[in-house]
Write a protein that holds these residues in place. Sequence first.
Motif, PDB file in Angstrom:
ATOM      1  N   THR A   1      16.515  53.129  43.654  1.00 11.87           N
ATOM      2  CA  THR A   1      16.717  52.510  42.350  1.00 11.87           C
ATOM      3  C   THR A   1      17.779  51.426  42.486  1.00 11.87           C
ATOM      4  N   PRO A   2      17.531  50.272  41.898  1.00 15.65           N
ATOM      5  CA  PRO A   2      18.529  49.213  41.988  1.00 15.65           C
ATOM      6  C   PRO A   2      19.775  49.580  41.179  1.00 15.65           C
ATOM      7  N   GLN A   3      20.896  49.079  41.624  1.00 17.03           N
ATOM      8  CA  GLN A   3      22.146  49.325  40.915  1.00 17.03           C
ATOM      9  C   GLN A   3      22.123  48.607  39.570  1.00 17.03           C
ATOM     10  N   THR A   4      22.477  49.304  38.531  1.00 12.98           N
ATOM     11  CA  THR A   4      22.507  48.726  37.199  1.00 12.98           C
ATOM     12  C   THR A   4      23.862  48.091  36.959  1.00 12.98           C
ATOM     13  N   ASP A   5      23.821  46.856  36.519  1.00 11.99           N
ATOM     14  CA  ASP A   5      25.051  46.149  36.191  1.00 11.99           C
ATOM     15  C   ASP A   5      25.451  46.572  34.774  1.00 11.99           C
ATOM     16  N   THR A   6      26.359  47.531  34.691  1.00  9.19           N
ATOM     17  CA  THR A   6      26.723  48.083  33.381  1.00  9.19           C
ATOM     18  C   THR A   6      27.354  47.039  32.480  1.00  9.19           C
TER      19      THR A   6
ATOM     20  N   VAL B   1      24.539  44.983  30.939  1.00  7.63           N
ATOM     21  CA  VAL B   1      23.847  45.758  29.911  1.00  7.63           C
ATOM     22  C   VAL B   1      24.688  45.816  28.643  1.00  7.63           C
ATOM     23  N   GLN B   2      25.992  46.017  28.797  1.00  5.25           N
ATOM     24  CA  GLN B   2      26.884  46.077  27.644  1.00  5.25           C
ATOM     25  C   GLN B   2      26.915  44.731  26.925  1.00  5.25           C
TER      26      GLN B   2
END
Length: 89
Positions: free
Chosen positions: A51-56, A59-60
């Motif tokens: 799973t690709p790393q989510t850029d929190t 997203v915020q």
Amino acid sequence: MIEKVNTNQIQGFLEKSSSRQPNSAAALTANDADVSVQVDYASFIDRAMQTPQTDTQAVQRAGELLLSGQLESPENILKAAKNIIEFGI
């Protein structure tokens, strides 16, 4: 009214069309090579499971822009609709 079909014409047509491809049947029957394909699916499965790393922070920030209404322009709505059609949801 439908006229009677001359079967000699059909046979002549079939003979002419098969003569255009010389040795096509012979090439198929003479070739008994092994045509097996080996594929290593493990690498495909490994890549699919990562799973690709989510850029929190991104997203915020997107959530903040949505709540503020800054993304609700006709241009952004059209772009989003095109992306949904092209890439899916």
